[in-house]
Design a protein around this motif. Sequence first.
Motif, PDB file in Angstrom:
ATOM      1  N   ALA A  12      -4.606  -2.658  -3.216  1.00  0.00           N
ATOM      2  CA  ALA A  12      -3.247  -1.924  -3.130  1.00  0.00           C
ATOM      3  C   ALA A  12      -3.087  -0.897  -4.263  1.00  0.00           C
ATOM      4  CB  ALA A  12      -2.437  -2.947  -3.107  1.00  0.00           C
ATOM      5  N   LEU A  13      -3.729  -1.510  -5.721  1.00  0.00           N
ATOM      6  CA  LEU A  13      -3.687  -0.535  -6.632  1.00  0.00           C
ATOM      7  C   LEU A  13      -4.444   0.876  -6.616  1.00  0.00           C
ATOM      8  CD1 LEU A  13      -4.348  -3.138  -9.314  1.00  0.00           C
ATOM      9  CD2 LEU A  13      -2.164  -1.951  -9.022  1.00  0.00           C
ATOM     10  N   THR A  14      -5.676   0.582  -6.219  1.00  0.00           N
ATOM     11  CA  THR A  14      -6.331   2.047  -5.742  1.00  0.00           C
ATOM     12  C   THR A  14      -5.688   2.758  -4.697  1.00  0.00           C
ATOM     13  OG1 THR A  14      -7.920   1.128  -4.385  1.00  0.00           O
ATOM     14  CG2 THR A  14      -8.561   1.150  -6.592  1.00  0.00           C
ATOM     15  N   THR A  15      -5.090   2.500  -3.623  1.00  0.00           N
ATOM     16  CA  THR A  15      -4.384   3.208  -2.691  1.00  0.00           C
ATOM     17  C   THR A  15      -3.231   3.923  -3.408  1.00  0.00           C
ATOM     18  OG1 THR A  15      -5.167   1.405  -1.198  1.00  0.00           O
ATOM     19  CG2 THR A  15      -3.140   2.872  -0.508  1.00  0.00           C
ATOM     20  N   LYS A  16      -2.359   3.179  -4.197  1.00  0.00           N
ATOM     21  CA  LYS A  16      -1.356   3.970  -4.698  1.00  0.00           C
ATOM     22  C   LYS A  16      -1.629   4.938  -5.798  1.00  0.00           C
ATOM     23  CE  LYS A  16       1.004  -0.015  -5.373  1.00  0.00           C
ATOM     24  NZ  LYS A  16       0.597  -1.177  -4.336  1.00  0.00           N
ATOM     25  N   ARG A  17      -2.686   4.635  -6.571  1.00  0.00           N
ATOM     26  CA  ARG A  17      -3.147   5.448  -7.453  1.00  0.00           C
ATOM     27  C   ARG A  17      -3.727   6.781  -6.634  1.00  0.00           C
ATOM     28  NH1 ARG A  17      -2.467   8.533 -10.822  1.00  0.00           N
ATOM     29  NH2 ARG A  17      -3.875   9.309 -12.207  1.00  0.00           N
ATOM     30  N   TYR A  18      -4.514   6.835  -5.716  1.00  0.00           N
ATOM     31  CA  TYR A  18      -5.033   8.114  -4.857  1.00  0.00           C
ATOM     32  C   TYR A  18      -3.777   8.648  -4.355  1.00  0.00           C
ATOM     33  CZ  TYR A  18      -9.992   6.877  -5.614  1.00  0.00           C
ATOM     34  OH  TYR A  18     -11.175   6.626  -5.988  1.00  0.00           O
ATOM     35  N   HIS A  19      -2.792   7.847  -3.991  1.00  0.00           N
ATOM     36  CA  HIS A  19      -1.325   8.479  -3.338  1.00  0.00           C
ATOM     37  C   HIS A  19      -0.956   9.427  -4.617  1.00  0.00           C
ATOM     38  CE1 HIS A  19      -0.672   5.289   0.017  1.00  0.00           C
ATOM     39  NE2 HIS A  19      -1.676   6.427   0.391  1.00  0.00           N
ATOM     40  N   ASP A  20      -0.872   9.071  -5.745  1.00  0.00           N
ATOM     41  CA  ASP A  20      -0.362   9.724  -6.815  1.00  0.00           C
ATOM     42  C   ASP A  20      -0.851  11.253  -6.857  1.00  0.00           C
ATOM     43  OD1 ASP A  20       1.537  10.065  -9.006  1.00  0.00           O
ATOM     44  OD2 ASP A  20      -0.073   9.843 -10.504  1.00  0.00           O
ATOM     45  N   PHE A  21      -2.129  11.386  -6.689  1.00  0.00           N
ATOM     46  CA  PHE A  21      -2.564  12.716  -6.635  1.00  0.00           C
ATOM     47  C   PHE A  21      -2.926  13.360  -5.148  1.00  0.00           C
ATOM     48  CE2 PHE A  21      -6.940  10.946  -6.745  1.00  0.00           C
ATOM     49  CZ  PHE A  21      -6.904  10.099  -7.723  1.00  0.00           C
ATOM     50  N   SER A  53      -3.922  11.868  -2.187  1.00  0.00           N
ATOM     51  CA  SER A  53      -5.267  11.779  -1.537  1.00  0.00           C
ATOM     52  C   SER A  53      -5.074  10.538  -0.584  1.00  0.00           C
ATOM     53  CB  SER A  53      -6.231  11.714  -2.803  1.00  0.00           C
ATOM     54  OG  SER A  53      -7.487  11.826  -2.144  1.00  0.00           O
ATOM     55  N   PHE A  54      -6.057  10.543   0.042  1.00  0.00           N
ATOM     56  CA  PHE A  54      -6.279   9.176   0.881  1.00  0.00           C
ATOM     57  C   PHE A  54      -6.384   8.257   0.081  1.00  0.00           C
ATOM     58  CE2 PHE A  54      -7.597  12.722   3.606  1.00  0.00           C
ATOM     59  CZ  PHE A  54      -6.739  12.974   4.632  1.00  0.00           C
ATOM     60  N   GLY A  55      -5.795   7.046   0.342  1.00  0.00           N
ATOM     61  CA  GLY A  55      -5.867   5.717  -0.074  1.00  0.00           C
ATOM     62  C   GLY A  55      -7.137   5.174   0.311  1.00  0.00           C
ATOM     63  N   PHE A  60       0.812  -1.199   0.020  1.00  0.00           N
ATOM     64  CA  PHE A  60      -0.117   0.076  -0.117  1.00  0.00           C
ATOM     65  C   PHE A  60       0.974   1.158  -0.060  1.00  0.00           C
ATOM     66  CE2 PHE A  60      -2.720  -3.231   1.528  1.00  0.00           C
ATOM     67  CZ  PHE A  60      -3.778  -2.839   0.929  1.00  0.00           C
ATOM     68  N   LYS A  61       1.963   1.108  -0.250  1.00  0.00           N
ATOM     69  CA  LYS A  61       3.072   2.221  -0.115  1.00  0.00           C
ATOM     70  C   LYS A  61       3.663   2.657  -1.575  1.00  0.00           C
ATOM     71  CE  LYS A  61       5.092   1.226   4.334  1.00  0.00           C
ATOM     72  NZ  LYS A  61       6.275   0.810   5.127  1.00  0.00           N
ATOM     73  N   GLY A  62       3.666   4.113  -1.927  1.00  0.00           N
ATOM     74  CA  GLY A  62       4.035   4.353  -3.214  1.00  0.00           C
ATOM     75  C   GLY A  62       2.899   5.073  -3.841  1.00  0.00           C
ATOM     76  N   ARG A  63       3.257   5.316  -5.258  1.00  0.00           N
ATOM     77  CA  ARG A  63       2.381   5.901  -6.000  1.00  0.00           C
ATOM     78  C   ARG A  63       2.704   4.998  -7.479  1.00  0.00           C
ATOM     79  NH1 ARG A  63       4.371  12.124  -5.726  1.00  0.00           N
ATOM     80  NH2 ARG A  63       3.022  12.243  -7.770  1.00  0.00           N
ATOM     81  N   ASN A 114       5.199  14.272  -3.187  1.00  0.00           N
ATOM     82  CA  ASN A 114       4.171  14.556  -2.184  1.00  0.00           C
ATOM     83  C   ASN A 114       4.550  13.696  -0.879  1.00  0.00           C
ATOM     84  OD1 ASN A 114       3.132  11.892  -2.678  1.00  0.00           O
ATOM     85  ND2 ASN A 114       1.622  12.951  -3.847  1.00  0.00           N
ATOM     86  N   LYS A 115       3.665  13.544   0.058  1.00  0.00           N
ATOM     87  CA  LYS A 115       4.172  12.829   1.370  1.00  0.00           C
ATOM     88  C   LYS A 115       3.887  11.320   1.149  1.00  0.00           C
ATOM     89  CE  LYS A 115      -0.289  13.086   3.283  1.00  0.00           C
ATOM     90  NZ  LYS A 115      -1.198  13.482   4.335  1.00  0.00           N
ATOM     91  N   TYR A 116       3.485  10.624   0.079  1.00  0.00           N
ATOM     92  CA  TYR A 116       3.461   9.546  -0.417  1.00  0.00           C
ATOM     93  C   TYR A 116       4.576   9.012  -1.402  1.00  0.00           C
ATOM     94  CZ  TYR A 116      -1.252  10.025   1.528  1.00  0.00           C
ATOM     95  OH  TYR A 116      -2.295  10.367   2.168  1.00  0.00           O
TER      96      TYR A 116
END
Length: 116
Positions: free
Chosen positions: A65-74, A76-78, A21-24, A108-110
């Motif tokens: 895991a995929l959606t969490t990293k995708r939301y991290h890319d912009f 936002s909260f996973g 769940f880490k990263g972008r 960003n922070k992710y």
Amino acid sequence: MDSTVSHKTKKMEVLPLLFSFKGRIGRIQFTKWWLPLTSITLPLYYLNDQLAGMVAILLLLPLFALTTKRYHDFNSFGWLGIFQLLPIIGWLIVIVGCCFTVGDFKDNKYGESLYK
């Protein structure tokens, strides 16, 4: 390091991509994995409901895991990936939000920007 934006994005290894769940990740990499994973269970429902249900449960972790990293890319909260549990409207939210929204071009922070 050059500060211009490149169209080549960094790619993540498969295991961290699907089970961490880490990263972008960028929208192309997200779409390349999320759409096939979500569509695996649809044909199975016509063959065997129980098998389709088990496969759907097994796919929850990689999909989240995929959606969490995708939301991290912009930036936002996973946790917004929980919308994909809602039939139809949730999938539309994820598809529009993750497949068509451009990520953050800055670090960003992710993690660092994918577009360097």
